[in-house]
Write a protein that holds these residues in place. Structure first.
Motif, mmCIF file in Angstrom:
data_model
loop_
_atom_site.group_PDB
_atom_site.id
_atom_site.type_symbol
_atom_site.label_atom_id
_atom_site.label_comp_id
_atom_site.label_asym_id
_atom_site.label_seq_id
_atom_site.Cartn_x
_atom_site.Cartn_y
_atom_site.Cartn_z
ATOM 1 N N VAL A 151 0.879 -1.167 0.000
ATOM 2 C CA VAL A 151 0.000 0.000 0.000
ATOM 3 C C VAL A 151 0.917 1.219 0.000
ATOM 4 N N VAL A 152 0.965 1.930 -1.114
ATOM 5 C CA VAL A 152 1.861 3.081 -1.232
ATOM 6 C C VAL A 152 1.099 4.333 -0.805
ATOM 7 N N GLY A 153 1.454 4.850 0.362
ATOM 8 C CA GLY A 153 0.752 6.013 0.931
ATOM 9 C C GLY A 153 0.045 5.614 2.209
ATOM 10 N N ALA A 154 0.328 6.343 3.303
ATOM 11 C CA ALA A 154 -0.247 5.985 4.606
ATOM 12 C C ALA A 154 -1.043 7.138 5.196
ATOM 13 N N ASP A 155 -1.570 8.010 4.350
ATOM 14 C CA ASP A 155 -2.515 9.019 4.839
ATOM 15 C C ASP A 155 -3.783 8.273 5.267
ATOM 16 N N PRO A 156 -4.824 8.959 5.759
ATOM 17 C CA PRO A 156 -6.001 8.205 6.212
ATOM 18 C C PRO A 156 -6.524 7.204 5.166
ATOM 19 N N ALA A 157 -6.495 7.561 3.872
ATOM 20 C CA ALA A 157 -6.995 6.634 2.846
ATOM 21 C C ALA A 157 -6.118 5.374 2.776
ATOM 22 N N ILE A 212 3.858 1.692 2.763
ATOM 23 C CA ILE A 212 5.057 2.489 2.437
ATOM 24 C C ILE A 212 4.696 3.966 2.426
ATOM 25 N N ASP A 213 5.489 4.778 3.124
ATOM 26 C CA ASP A 213 5.273 6.237 3.111
ATOM 27 C C ASP A 213 6.588 6.886 3.515
ATOM 28 N N ASN A 214 6.703 8.194 3.302
ATOM 29 C CA ASN A 214 7.901 8.864 3.814
ATOM 30 C C ASN A 214 7.556 9.792 4.970
ATOM 31 N N ASN A 215 6.353 9.616 5.515
ATOM 32 C CA ASN A 215 5.916 10.430 6.640
ATOM 33 C C ASN A 215 5.875 9.546 7.898
ATOM 34 N N GLU A 216 6.781 9.843 8.840
ATOM 35 C CA GLU A 216 6.932 8.994 10.026
ATOM 36 C C GLU A 216 5.648 8.917 10.854
ATOM 37 N N ALA A 217 4.965 10.074 11.004
ATOM 38 C CA ALA A 217 3.743 10.100 11.824
ATOM 39 C C ALA A 217 2.683 9.183 11.210
ATOM 40 N N CYS A 244 -5.088 22.591 -1.239
ATOM 41 C CA CYS A 244 -4.610 22.541 -2.628
ATOM 42 C C CYS A 244 -3.110 22.773 -2.721
ATOM 43 N N SER A 245 -2.564 23.494 -1.756
ATOM 44 C CA SER A 245 -1.156 23.878 -1.887
ATOM 45 C C SER A 245 -0.268 22.659 -1.715
ATOM 46 N N ASN A 246 0.763 22.592 -2.523
ATOM 47 C CA ASN A 246 1.637 21.422 -2.548
ATOM 48 C C ASN A 246 2.321 21.152 -1.225
ATOM 49 N N SER A 247 2.581 22.233 -0.469
ATOM 50 C CA SER A 247 3.355 22.077 0.758
ATOM 51 C C SER A 247 2.510 21.510 1.899
ATOM 52 N N SER A 248 1.190 21.603 1.760
ATOM 53 C CA SER A 248 0.353 21.304 2.912
ATOM 54 C C SER A 248 0.040 19.817 3.074
ATOM 55 N N VAL A 249 1.076 19.060 3.450
ATOM 56 C CA VAL A 249 0.885 17.636 3.693
ATOM 57 C C VAL A 249 0.014 17.454 4.941
ATOM 58 N N ALA A 250 0.244 18.322 5.933
ATOM 59 C CA ALA A 250 -0.472 18.191 7.213
ATOM 60 C C ALA A 250 -1.983 18.241 7.024
ATOM 61 N N ALA A 251 -2.435 19.157 6.145
ATOM 62 C CA ALA A 251 -3.878 19.300 5.940
ATOM 63 C C ALA A 251 -4.474 18.023 5.365
ATOM 64 N N ARG A 252 -3.719 17.384 4.479
ATOM 65 C CA ARG A 252 -4.259 16.182 3.827
ATOM 66 C C ARG A 252 -4.201 14.965 4.738
ATOM 67 N N ASN A 253 -3.381 15.031 5.787
ATOM 68 C CA ASN A 253 -3.242 13.882 6.678
ATOM 69 C C ASN A 253 -4.190 13.920 7.858
ATOM 70 N N LYS A 254 -5.006 14.978 7.952
ATOM 71 C CA LYS A 254 -5.931 15.007 9.081
ATOM 72 C C LYS A 254 -7.365 15.118 8.568
ATOM 73 N N MET A 255 -8.300 14.734 9.422
ATOM 74 C CA MET A 255 -9.711 14.836 9.080
ATOM 75 C C MET A 255 -10.215 16.210 9.509
ATOM 76 N N THR A 256 -10.611 17.037 8.548
ATOM 77 C CA THR A 256 -11.195 18.336 8.863
ATOM 78 C C THR A 256 -12.704 18.223 8.688
ATOM 79 N N VAL A 257 -13.427 18.434 9.804
ATOM 80 C CA VAL A 257 -14.878 18.236 9.785
ATOM 81 C C VAL A 257 -15.587 19.536 10.142
ATOM 82 N N PHE A 258 -16.577 19.905 9.332
ATOM 83 C CA PHE A 258 -17.424 21.049 9.672
ATOM 84 C C PHE A 258 -18.605 20.509 10.467
ATOM 85 N N LYS A 259 -18.786 21.088 11.659
ATOM 86 C CA LYS A 259 -19.975 20.728 12.437
ATOM 87 C C LYS A 259 -21.001 21.817 12.182
#
Ligand SMILES: [Zn+2]
Length: 340
Positions: free
Chosen positions: A165-171, A189-194, A322-337
């Motif tokens: 499985v290449v990529g260990a973000d939530p998906a 497999i991922d290059n993000n330790e967290a 959308c920004s390329n640098s924002s790995v953190a945003a893509r690795n977390k669940m952002t929920v609107f209540k």
């Protein structure tokens, strides 16, 4: 009344609107929680084109406020999940009464209005009632789990086989858990330790960094045979060559969900190894199966980083995603209540 409409790429505006039931088979639903998805960001940035204007928002749950007289299995006040995909109604399969085999599945936010709005009206068959044991956050992950389940079905694997499985973000994490649930062994497999730590916390044994030792690690984990298949999680933005390098000849690579980065697959790898490649980007008709998996505790989402917002600026959040640098945003669940 909030209703976030995408008029063109990067042009998302909030236009007040009201919706009402117009047929006895419709329900009106107050949207209560919405998960900001990478797909929403792709739409917002114009990397996936919509038939504009469209209300954005692919993953949401809500509470039924009105029920038409010919709706079955749905009651007022019930918690429901919005189906993010629908059969097109136009293709040959749909027209011959086989919508489950639709060849042109439509997607919320792209082909029909999504759920980043206060109220939605839809056919009662386009919402799924949620049992009490499936909370809102789990329900928001239904499609991600469904895509993983869809991939598992299509790979036709047997117990004990090993899948990269290449990529260990939530998906990717969920993909690995679903494989494990079916007794197939994931090698993540991922290059993000967290991300790799979170995978291990979910009981996944093999989680490797994409470094110089990777090939050796995979050889050791597979007794020198390499993997029986690979799933490439496009949102990870890792090189696809990681997937082709980790599987043996004659095997299959699945590309999961669209990506904004044009990742190219080397044709020589496909030819040399005689690989099969296909894509899976939705989980049409998997909702009931996934709800049942959640009831049985098949997938752990507690490990994911989450932010639950009662005040939010969708434009700023989508720009960040959308920004390329924002790995953190893509690795977390952002929920609107979205409260009453
Ligand atoms: Zn169709």
């Amino acid at each position: 009344m909030d209703n976030w409409i995408l008029r063109a790429p990067n042009n998302l505006i909030n236009e007040a609107s009201s919706v009402n039931i117009s047929s006895p088979t419709q329900v009106k639903v107050k949207v209560s929680h919405l998960l900001l998805t990478n797909f929403d960001a792709l739409l917002f940035g114009g990397n996936v084109k919509a038939s504009y204007p469209k209300t954005i928002g692919r993953a949401a749950v809500g509470i039924v406020t009105e029920v038409g007289e010919n709706c079955y299995g749905i009651t007022k006040g019930e918690r429901v999940y919005f189906e993010p995909t629908r059969a097109c109604g136009q293709c040959l399969k749909c027209k011959s009464g086989k919508p489950k085999e639709c060849t042109s599945i439509t997607i919320a936010g792209r082909d029909f209005d999504g759920f980043m709005r206060d109220f939605a009206v839809c056919e009662y068959s386009d919402v799924a009632p949620l049992p009490d044991s499936v909370d809102d956050l789990h329900a928001l992950c239904i499609e991600t789990v469904g895509i993983a389940e869809n991939i598992y079905d299509k790979l036709n694997l047997s117990a004990g086989q090993k899948v990269a499985v290449v990529g260990a973000d939530p998906a990717g994490n969920i993909m690995a858990q679903v494989l494990q649930y079916h007794k197939v062994i994931p090698i993540v497999i991922d290059n993000n330790e967290a991300n790799l730590e979170r995978v291990k916390k979910c009981g996944i044994y093999y989680a490797f960094t994409a470094d110089d030792d990777l090939k050796t690690n995979i050889m050791n984990a597979t007794g020198g045979h390499l993997c029986d298949a690979a799933v490439y999680i496009a949102s990870s933005r890792l090189p696809i060559s990681l997937a082709t390098r980790m599987i043996s000849a004659g095997k299959t690579i699945v590309l999961s969900s669209p990506s904004s980065t044009p990742s190219s697959l080397d044709a020589r790898d496909i030819l040399d190894k005689n690989l099969t490649v296909f894509g899976v980007s939705h989980a049409y008709d998997y909702t009931d199966a996934v709800i049942n998996m959640f009831v049985h505790g098949a997938v752990n989402i507690d490990v994911f980083e989450k932010e639950i917002l009662t005040e939010y600026d969708p434009v700023a959040l989508l720009k960040e995603r959308c920004s390329n640098s924002s790995v953190a945003a893509r690795n977390k669940m952002t929920v609107f209540k979205m409260i009453f």
